[in-house]
Motif scaffolding. Structure first.
Motif, mmCIF file in Angstrom:
data_model
loop_
_atom_site.group_PDB
_atom_site.id
_atom_site.type_symbol
_atom_site.label_atom_id
_atom_site.label_comp_id
_atom_site.label_asym_id
_atom_site.label_seq_id
_atom_site.Cartn_x
_atom_site.Cartn_y
_atom_site.Cartn_z
ATOM 1 N N GLU A 1 35.504 119.783 72.011
ATOM 2 C CA GLU A 1 36.125 121.111 72.100
ATOM 3 C C GLU A 1 37.185 121.322 71.022
ATOM 4 O OE1 GLU A 1 37.448 121.049 76.139
ATOM 5 O OE2 GLU A 1 35.548 121.833 76.928
ATOM 6 N N LYS A 2 37.788 120.236 70.560
ATOM 7 C CA LYS A 2 38.778 120.335 69.486
ATOM 8 C C LYS A 2 38.142 120.249 68.096
ATOM 9 C CE LYS A 2 42.875 118.718 71.960
ATOM 10 N NZ LYS A 2 43.653 119.956 71.720
ATOM 11 N N GLY A 3 36.831 119.994 68.078
ATOM 12 C CA GLY A 3 36.131 119.952 66.796
ATOM 13 C C GLY A 3 36.113 118.596 66.128
ATOM 14 N N LEU B 1 35.735 107.799 67.001
ATOM 15 C CA LEU B 1 36.262 109.010 66.358
ATOM 16 C C LEU B 1 37.228 108.643 65.223
ATOM 17 C CD1 LEU B 1 36.948 111.037 69.612
ATOM 18 C CD2 LEU B 1 35.355 111.736 67.813
ATOM 19 N N ALA B 2 38.074 107.631 65.461
ATOM 20 C CA ALA B 2 39.031 107.215 64.438
ATOM 21 C C ALA B 2 38.317 106.575 63.247
ATOM 22 C CB ALA B 2 40.033 106.234 65.035
ATOM 23 N N GLY B 3 37.213 105.863 63.528
ATOM 24 C CA GLY B 3 36.435 105.241 62.456
ATOM 25 C C GLY B 3 37.023 103.963 61.895
ATOM 26 N N THR B 4 38.119 103.486 62.500
ATOM 27 C CA THR B 4 38.771 102.273 62.019
ATOM 28 C C THR B 4 39.548 101.631 63.148
ATOM 29 O OG1 THR B 4 40.371 101.366 60.432
ATOM 30 C CG2 THR B 4 40.776 103.588 61.245
ATOM 31 N N VAL B 5 39.729 100.310 63.075
ATOM 32 C CA VAL B 5 40.582 99.625 64.051
ATOM 33 C C VAL B 5 41.960 99.334 63.463
ATOM 34 C CG1 VAL B 5 38.694 98.574 65.348
ATOM 35 C CG2 VAL B 5 39.636 97.376 63.362
ATOM 36 N N ILE B 6 42.132 99.631 62.202
ATOM 37 C CA ILE B 6 43.432 99.394 61.562
ATOM 38 C C ILE B 6 44.454 100.432 62.020
ATOM 39 C CG2 ILE B 6 44.640 99.308 59.351
ATOM 40 C CD1 ILE B 6 42.069 98.276 58.095
ATOM 41 N N LYS B 7 43.976 101.629 62.290
ATOM 42 C CA LYS B 7 44.872 102.715 62.718
ATOM 43 C C LYS B 7 45.352 102.484 64.156
ATOM 44 C CE LYS B 7 43.576 106.842 61.658
ATOM 45 N NZ LYS B 7 42.814 108.119 61.646
ATOM 46 N N ASP B 8 46.651 102.641 64.407
ATOM 47 C CA ASP B 8 47.199 102.587 65.759
ATOM 48 C C ASP B 8 46.999 103.965 66.394
ATOM 49 O OD1 ASP B 8 48.744 102.563 68.077
ATOM 50 O OD2 ASP B 8 50.275 101.265 67.222
ATOM 51 N N VAL B 9 46.013 104.053 67.290
ATOM 52 C CA VAL B 9 45.653 105.373 67.826
ATOM 53 C C VAL B 9 46.718 105.940 68.758
ATOM 54 C CG1 VAL B 9 43.169 104.997 67.596
ATOM 55 C CG2 VAL B 9 44.326 104.291 69.700
ATOM 56 N N TYR B 10 47.708 105.115 69.115
ATOM 57 C CA TYR B 10 48.796 105.638 69.939
ATOM 58 C C TYR B 10 49.863 106.320 69.092
ATOM 59 C CZ TYR B 10 46.801 102.855 73.718
ATOM 60 O OH TYR B 10 45.959 102.342 74.665
ATOM 61 N N LEU B 11 49.992 105.890 67.847
ATOM 62 C CA LEU B 11 51.060 106.415 66.986
ATOM 63 C C LEU B 11 50.551 107.364 65.904
ATOM 64 C CD1 LEU B 11 53.124 103.141 66.427
ATOM 65 C CD2 LEU B 11 53.555 104.957 68.096
ATOM 66 N N HIS B 12 49.278 107.188 65.511
ATOM 67 C CA HIS B 12 48.737 107.975 64.405
ATOM 68 C C HIS B 12 47.593 108.854 64.897
ATOM 69 C CE1 HIS B 12 51.119 105.573 61.654
ATOM 70 N NE2 HIS B 12 50.651 104.477 62.238
ATOM 71 N N PRO B 13 47.387 110.005 64.256
ATOM 72 C CA PRO B 13 46.326 110.909 64.712
ATOM 73 C C PRO B 13 44.936 110.290 64.559
ATOM 74 C CG PRO B 13 47.232 111.645 62.612
ATOM 75 C CD PRO B 13 48.123 110.551 63.096
ATOM 76 N N ILE B 14 44.080 110.598 65.527
ATOM 77 C CA ILE B 14 42.683 110.152 65.467
ATOM 78 C C ILE B 14 41.911 110.994 64.462
ATOM 79 C CG2 ILE B 14 40.534 110.220 66.809
ATOM 80 C CD1 ILE B 14 42.042 109.118 69.155
ATOM 81 N N GLY B 15 42.283 112.247 64.342
ATOM 82 C CA GLY B 15 41.616 113.152 63.417
ATOM 83 C C GLY B 15 42.313 114.502 63.422
ATOM 84 N N GLN B 16 41.626 115.499 62.894
ATOM 85 C CA GLN B 16 42.170 116.860 62.864
ATOM 86 C C GLN B 16 41.237 117.805 63.611
ATOM 87 O OE1 GLN B 16 42.348 114.912 59.860
ATOM 88 N NE2 GLN B 16 44.442 114.513 60.579
ATOM 89 N N ASP B 17 41.842 118.794 64.268
ATOM 90 C CA ASP B 17 41.027 119.771 64.996
ATOM 91 C C ASP B 17 40.479 120.826 64.040
ATOM 92 O OD1 ASP B 17 43.064 121.570 64.438
ATOM 93 O OD2 ASP B 17 43.886 121.566 66.474
ATOM 94 N N LYS B 18 39.845 121.855 64.606
ATOM 95 C CA LYS B 18 39.195 122.901 63.786
ATOM 96 C C LYS B 18 40.180 123.621 62.872
ATOM 97 C CE LYS B 18 37.051 123.954 67.854
ATOM 98 N NZ LYS B 18 36.410 124.818 68.844
ATOM 99 N N ASP B 19 41.456 123.650 63.287
ATOM 100 C CA ASP B 19 42.468 124.368 62.497
ATOM 101 C C ASP B 19 43.272 123.436 61.587
ATOM 102 O OD1 ASP B 19 41.788 126.783 63.774
ATOM 103 O OD2 ASP B 19 43.025 126.216 65.510
ATOM 104 N N GLY B 20 42.843 122.167 61.535
ATOM 105 C CA GLY B 20 43.534 121.214 60.662
ATOM 106 C C GLY B 20 44.745 120.556 61.274
ATOM 107 N N ASN B 21 44.950 120.770 62.561
ATOM 108 C CA ASN B 21 46.093 120.150 63.233
ATOM 109 C C ASN B 21 45.762 118.718 63.650
ATOM 110 O OD1 ASN B 21 47.646 122.627 63.232
ATOM 111 N ND2 ASN B 21 46.250 123.348 64.843
#
Length: 470
Positions: free
Chosen positions: A31-33, A135-155
């Motif tokens: 739903e967030k794209g 969705l993140a595509g990596t295990v290096i990223k801390d999904v609690y502190l860093h965004p998993i991705g961006q929504d349809k509006d780039g947020n």
């Protein structure tokens, strides 16, 4: 990067709360794209058709499908290495550049090379986290502190923005189940499998072995069977088939996962008319000892110190000094009537207690395995297959004894004596220069009944003799 993301395992997918949480997370992500990167191979393999029923009933399966978590079947997949191939270009890059890539799965196993032979890092997690890391595509990223991705509006979208709350799971859970679902899915189960029922089969009291089959062959464990049990014998003139370090698991020993075309098992299948695309896995061919013995000690990450730093199922044949696959060396030693021994460090045989780790060892012609310590069940399985487990004295090891594989070995103290559990036996080491050394080993036959199992050649002939004797 994450290259495999799998919601799998009969145990973890039997928990409806986490499966519904994965579906809710997928719904919010769609739903967030958000989308899964194209290089991530995704799959959904629950242990029960009930899971499919309630995911469809709650309307969550379409969202999982949109993220690539389509149903691939019910039962063992990624957990036992049935993850299938990656894109050929990706696999080539992993091997050529020795890259460390990751898999994330909700399974029970993450031993090295278990999930995929070319993926070195494997992480176990809950089904919703599998979707999140896909969705993140990596295990290096801390999904609690860093965004998993961006929504349809780039947020930026964080894990907290798509995570399923306890109230959301409870609400969906109330509508997901009804007793009739189980009755409907599992009543008359045999009638719901027409393809299975249509497979031709023979009838009679004796199984008709098909010589051309590459899936099932008559097992060799009762070849030359007689009613007379054997006896303990010394071992003379043995060679080391391999010398391993610590923590060699049954995944390193056992045939598991995909079959490589250039491996002894792959070459055997091709010689018998099976194309690589139809190899299936070792697990599917476990009824054919000719395939399975060729896959024993063939793990791509196993490290035989006799050929270090080479990784994989290779060894050095002595005295020819030729490097070859462990299977090929074992067969040459068999032709030369040379008994074999395996040497290893601590925690030998940890991991899943699978029977082929012991069966394959026996069929290789290995008479004894000498380690600093054993995992309990694998030690018992070795005895059950008629292979002697032996343990170095405290403070001794293949390293302290300077073993390099060029030696010959004589195991003494087994003949003409009343064998006692955990007694001492003598290992004479004769080096290439003719010098010799003796050391004491502990016989890791731990109980009186194990003494009987080994004397009979293993638990299978022991039980058969018991049955035939009434």
């Amino acid at each position: 990067d994450v290259l495999i993301a799998a919601i799998t395992s009969c145990t973890n997918t039997s928990n409806p709360s986490v499966m519904l949480a994965a579906g809710i997370l997928a719904k919010k992500a769609v739903e967030k794209g958000l989308t899964v990167p194209c290089y991530v191979k995704t799959s959904l393999a629950p242990g029960s058709r009930v899971v499919t029923d309630y995911l469809e009933k709650t309307g969550l399966q379409p969202y999982l499908n949109q993220l690539g978590f389509n149903l691939v079947g019910y039962g063992c997949t990624t957990c036992i290495g049935n993850s299938g191939p990656l894109d050929a270009g990706i696999e080539e890059g992993l091997v050529e550049h020795d890259l460390v890539a990751a898999s994330v799965l909700s399974g029970n196993r993450n031993f090295e090379a278990r999930i995929h032979q070319n993926i070195k890092a494997n992480f176990l997690m809950s089904p919703p986290l599998v979707v999140a890391y896909a969705l993140a595509g990596t295990v290096i990223k801390d999904v609690y502190l860093h965004p998993i991705g961006q929504d349809k509006d780039g947020n930026d979208v964080f894990l907290k923005d798509i995570w399923a709350t306890l109230d959301e799971v409870k609400e969906v859970l109330q509508t997901a189940f009804e007793p009739e679902m189980y009755k409907k899915l599992y009543a008359d189960f045999a009638e719901q499998n027409p393809l299975w029922n249509e497979i031709p089969s023979s009838e009679g009291d004796v199984y008709e072995w098909e010589e051309s089959s590459t899936y099932i062959q008559e097992p060799p464990y009762f070849t030359d069977f007689s009613m007379d049990p054997g006896k303990f014998c010394n071992i003379s003139g043995a060679r080391a088939l391999a010398i391993f370090g610590d923590s060699v698991t049954t995944d390193h020993i056992s045939p598991a996962g995909a079959i490589k075309p250039i491996s002894p098992a792959g070459l055997y299948l091709q010689e018998n008319g099976v194309e690589p695309m139809n190899f299936n896995s070792y697990g599917s061919r476990r009824g054919n000892d000719r395939v399975m013995v060729r896959g024993t000690f063939a793990n791509v990450r196993i490290k035989n110190l006799m050929v270090a730093p080479v990784e994989g199922g290779f060894t050095k044949h002595v005295p020819s000094d030729e490097n070859m696959s462990i299977y090929d060396a074992a067969m040459r030693y068999k032709e030369e009537d040379t008994p074999l021994m395996i040497f290893a460090g601590a925690e030998y045989g940890t991991g899943s207690s699978r029977d082929w780790a012991a069966k394959g060892t026996l069929l290789m012609g290995v008479k004894a395995v000498v380690t600093q310590s054993f995992e309990r069940i694998h030690r018992s399985n070795l005895v059950g297959m008629g292979v002697l487990p032996l343990q170095f004295a405290e403070g001794e090891s293949a390293e302290t004894l300077n073993l390099d594989g060029t030696e010959t070995f004589d195991l003494m103290g087994l003949e003409g004596v009343q064998i006692r559990p955990r007694q001492n036996v003598t290992l004479r080491i004769t080096r290439a220069d003719g010098t010799s050394q003796e050391t004491q080993l502990t016989l890791r036959i731990d109980t009186p009944i194990e003494v009987e199992y080994y004397r009979h050649g293993g638990i299978l002939p022991y039980v058969l003799r018991q049955l035939l004797n009434g």
